[in-house]
Design an enzyme around this catalytic site. Structure first.
Site, PDB file in Angstrom:
ATOM      1  N   TYR A 137      34.784  43.877  29.072  1.00 47.70           N
ATOM      2  CA  TYR A 137      34.276  42.523  29.284  1.00 47.70           C
ATOM      3  C   TYR A 137      33.554  41.983  28.049  1.00 47.70           C
ATOM      4  O   TYR A 137      33.567  40.789  27.794  1.00 47.70           O
ATOM      5  CB  TYR A 137      33.290  42.495  30.454  1.00 47.70           C
ATOM      6  CG  TYR A 137      33.918  42.298  31.813  1.00 47.70           C
ATOM      7  CD1 TYR A 137      34.851  43.193  32.308  1.00 47.70           C
ATOM      8  CD2 TYR A 137      33.555  41.221  32.607  1.00 47.70           C
ATOM      9  CE1 TYR A 137      35.407  43.015  33.557  1.00 47.70           C
ATOM     10  CE2 TYR A 137      34.105  41.040  33.858  1.00 47.70           C
ATOM     11  CZ  TYR A 137      35.034  41.932  34.326  1.00 47.70           C
ATOM     12  OH  TYR A 137      35.576  41.749  35.558  1.00 47.70           O
ATOM     13  N   LYS A 187      38.978  56.888  33.695  1.00 48.27           N
ATOM     14  CA  LYS A 187      40.382  57.122  33.353  1.00 48.27           C
ATOM     15  C   LYS A 187      40.385  58.053  32.139  1.00 48.27           C
ATOM     16  O   LYS A 187      40.979  57.755  31.088  1.00 48.27           O
ATOM     17  CB  LYS A 187      41.074  55.769  33.076  1.00 48.27           C
ATOM     18  CG  LYS A 187      42.576  55.834  32.875  1.00 48.27           C
ATOM     19  CD  LYS A 187      43.377  56.177  34.115  1.00 48.27           C
ATOM     20  CE  LYS A 187      44.851  56.347  33.770  1.00 48.27           C
ATOM     21  NZ  LYS A 187      45.655  56.852  34.914  1.00 48.27           N
ATOM     22  N   ASP A 219      43.033  55.293  39.181  1.00 48.41           N
ATOM     23  CA  ASP A 219      44.250  55.053  39.975  1.00 48.41           C
ATOM     24  C   ASP A 219      44.188  55.826  41.288  1.00 48.41           C
ATOM     25  O   ASP A 219      44.495  55.312  42.368  1.00 48.41           O
ATOM     26  CB  ASP A 219      45.526  55.375  39.170  1.00 48.41           C
ATOM     27  CG  ASP A 219      45.490  56.718  38.459  1.00 48.41           C
ATOM     28  OD1 ASP A 219      44.417  57.353  38.421  1.00 48.41           O
ATOM     29  OD2 ASP A 219      46.550  57.155  37.950  1.00 48.41           O
ATOM     30  N   ASP A 243      34.919  46.056  39.056  1.00 49.65           N
ATOM     31  CA  ASP A 243      35.359  44.720  39.483  1.00 49.65           C
ATOM     32  C   ASP A 243      36.549  44.850  40.428  1.00 49.65           C
ATOM     33  O   ASP A 243      36.573  44.259  41.513  1.00 49.65           O
ATOM     34  CB  ASP A 243      35.744  43.900  38.241  1.00 49.65           C
ATOM     35  CG  ASP A 243      36.237  42.500  38.597  1.00 49.65           C
ATOM     36  OD1 ASP A 243      35.601  41.854  39.439  1.00 49.65           O
ATOM     37  OD2 ASP A 243      37.254  42.072  38.030  1.00 49.65           O
ATOM     38  N   ASP A 247      36.654  44.518  44.946  1.00 50.13           N
ATOM     39  CA  ASP A 247      37.497  43.595  45.717  1.00 50.13           C
ATOM     40  C   ASP A 247      38.328  44.383  46.732  1.00 50.13           C
ATOM     41  O   ASP A 247      38.498  43.970  47.883  1.00 50.13           O
ATOM     42  CB  ASP A 247      38.453  42.817  44.795  1.00 50.13           C
ATOM     43  CG  ASP A 247      37.867  41.491  44.311  1.00 50.13           C
ATOM     44  OD1 ASP A 247      36.631  41.423  44.174  1.00 50.13           O
ATOM     45  OD2 ASP A 247      38.634  40.551  44.073  1.00 50.13           O
TER      46      ASP A 247
HETATM   47  C1  IPM Z   1      32.895  39.398  40.017  1.00 50.90           C
HETATM   48  C2  IPM Z   1      33.800  38.327  39.457  1.00 50.90           C
HETATM   49  C3  IPM Z   1      33.453  38.096  37.991  1.00 50.90           C
HETATM   50  C4  IPM Z   1      33.697  39.405  37.252  1.00 50.90           C
HETATM   51  C5  IPM Z   1      34.189  36.925  37.329  1.00 50.90           C
HETATM   52  C6  IPM Z   1      33.956  35.626  38.063  1.00 50.90           C
HETATM   53  C7  IPM Z   1      33.845  36.780  35.875  1.00 50.90           C
HETATM   54  O1  IPM Z   1      35.122  38.695  39.632  1.00 50.90           O
HETATM   55  O2  IPM Z   1      31.663  39.218  39.986  1.00 50.90           O
HETATM   56  O3  IPM Z   1      33.406  40.408  40.484  1.00 50.90           O
HETATM   57  O4  IPM Z   1      34.826  39.677  36.820  1.00 50.90           O
HETATM   58  O5  IPM Z   1      32.756  40.174  37.088  1.00 50.90           O
HETATM   59 MG    MG Z   2      35.404  40.419  40.824  1.00 48.75          MG
END
Ligand code: IPM
Ligand code: MG
Length: 348
Positions: A137, A187, A219, A243, A247
C-alpha cells in the site's frame, strides 16, 4: 472531561450509516462532543482535496475518529493523489494507526445469511489483526516504460522488522486476551517480505509463551476461512492480505454490512470504521446496513474512550435486533437503514 469525536462521514453510504451510529451514541448519554469534517470525494467536491488539512487537524485533535466510508466512481479518473481513497490512506498514515482490528463473529439467527452452511457459519469467532501503515500500500509505486517501450506499473511490497514487530505484539496481545491462538498469515514460500515477517513473528513469540503460534500461507488461509472458519482465533497479517481476508471473513458472518473495525496507534487512539466501502450503487436509498458502523462506535467506546460497559450494551443490542429478525437487504430483508437503527435503539 468531555471527549471529542471527529465525525468523518465521507461518501456514498458513509453519511447514512454514520448517522445511525451517532443516534446510538447519543442515546447512551455519555459525555461526548462531536465535530464533523469533510473527507473523500465529498471533500474533493467542496475543497478540491480528498483530505483537507483541516480534516487532518481535527482528527489529530480529537480523542477518537468515527469514520464512514470513502470512494466515488465520479473521481476514479483523477490522478491517484486526488482520489477519495487517498483520504483514508492519508489519515491512517497521519495518525500512525498501524493496528487494524477486524473482528468477525457469527450472530445467532444470521447463519442463513452467510455464504457458508449454517453449522459452519455459526462457529465463526475470530479477529483479523491487519497491519495498516505499510506493505504494498505504501511502498514505492508508479508507472514507467520498459526498454521495449511497454507501459509498466509497479508497487513495492516492503516491511522493515520494526513494523512487523509492533504489529506482531498487537497480534499476540489480542490472542492472549482471547483463546490464546495466533495464526500468522504470509506468503513466505514466495515473498522475501513474508519470510522476514515470519522470522520476526517467531522472534516476538518468545515474549508470549502462553500463546500458540501457527503460520499459514495466505492462499491456504483463504481456503481454510471458508472451509472451517471456527478453527481460527486471531489472525495477524500484512496490509494487503488483511484487506482481502477481512472482506472474505465478512461473508462467512453473513454480510460485509456487519463488520466493524478499529485502527489503533501505539497509544490506543483510534479511528473506527465499518470495513465496507461507500457502496455507491445503494447510496442515498436507505438500503445500507448500519450495523457495521454502529458496532464500530462500540469498538470506539471500548478501545479509545474507556467505556467498555457501554460497548457491551451496543453489541448486545445489535445482536438482539438481528435475532429479532430485523434485516436490511444485504441480510435478505427489507428493513431500511433507519429501521435497522431503530431496532438497535429499541433493544438498547
Ligand atoms: C478497507 C478498504 C480500504 C483499504 C480502501 C478503501 C482504500 O478496502 O478499509 O478495507 O484497502 O484498506
Ligand atoms: Mg477492504
Amino acid at each position: 472531561m468531555t471527549k471529542l469525536i471527529a465525525v468523518l462521514a465521507g461518501d456514498g453510504i458513509g453519511p447514512e450509516v454514520t448517522n445511525a451510529a451517532r443516534r446510538v451514541l447519543d442515546a447512551l448519554r455519555l459525555d461526548l462532543s462531536f465535530e464533523e469534517a469533510a473527507v473523500g470525494g465529498a471533500a474533493y467536491r467542496a475543497h478540491g482535496h480528498p483530505l483537507p488539512a483541516a480534516t487532518v487537524a481535527l482528527a489529530q485533535r480529537a480523542d477518537a475518529i468515527l469514520f464512514g466510508a470513502v470512494g466515488d466512481p465520479a473521481f476514479d479518473g483523477l490522478e491517484r493523489s486526488h482520489r477519495p481513497e487517498q483520504a483514508i490512506l492519508g489519515l491512517r498514515k497521519a495518525l500512525a494507526t498501524f493496528a487494524n482490528l477486524r473482528p468477525a463473529k457469527g450472530f445467532p439467527g444470521l447463519e442463513d445469511a452467510s455464504s457458508l452452511k449454517p453449522e459452519i457459519a455459526g462457529a465463526i469467532d475470530l479477529v483479523i489483526v491487519r497491519e495498516l501503515n505499510g506493505d504494498v500500500y505504501f511502498g514505492d509505486k508508479g508507472r514507467r516504460t520498459t526498454d521495449a517501450g511497454r507501459r509498466e506499473g509497479y508497487d513495492l511490497m516492503r516491511y522493515d522488522e520494526d513494523e512487523v514487530r509492533r504489529i506482531a505484539h498487537v497480534g499476540f496481545q489480542t490472542a492472549a486476551k482471547r483463546r490464546g491462538r495466533l495464526c500468522s498469515v504470509d506468503k513466505a514460500n514466495v515473498l522475501e517480505t513474508s519470510q522476514l515477517w515470519r522470522d520476526v513473528v517467531v522472534e516476538v513469540s518468545a515474549d508470549y509463551p502462553a500463546v500458540t503460534l501457527t503460520h499459514m500461507y495466505v492462499d491456504n488461509a483463504a481456503m481454510q476461512l471458508v472451509r472451517d472458519p471456527g478453527a481460527f482465533d486471531t489472525i495477524v497479517t500484512g496490509n494487503l492480505f488483511g484487506d482481502i481476508l477481512s472482506d472474505q471473513a465478512s461473508m462467512c458472518v453473513g454480510s460485509i454490512g456487519m463488520l466493524p473495525s478499529a485502527s489503533l496507534d501505539a497509544n490506543g487512539k483510534g479511528m473506527y470504521e465499518p470495513i465496507h466501502g461507500s457502496a455507491p450503487d445503494i447510496a442515498g436509498q436507505g438500503k445500507a446496513n448500519p450495523c457495521a458502523a454502529i458496532l464500530s462506535a462500540a469498538m470506539m467506546l471500548r478501545h479509545s474512550l474507556g467505556e467498555a460497559a457501554a460497548a457491551d450494551r451496543i453489541e448486545a443490542a445489535v445482536a438482539a435486533a438481528v435475532r429479532g429478525g430485523v434485516r436490511t437487504p444485504d441480510l435478505g430483508g427489507t428493513a431500511t437503514t433507519v429501521e435497522m437503527a431503530d431496532a438497535v435503539l429499541a433493544a438498547l
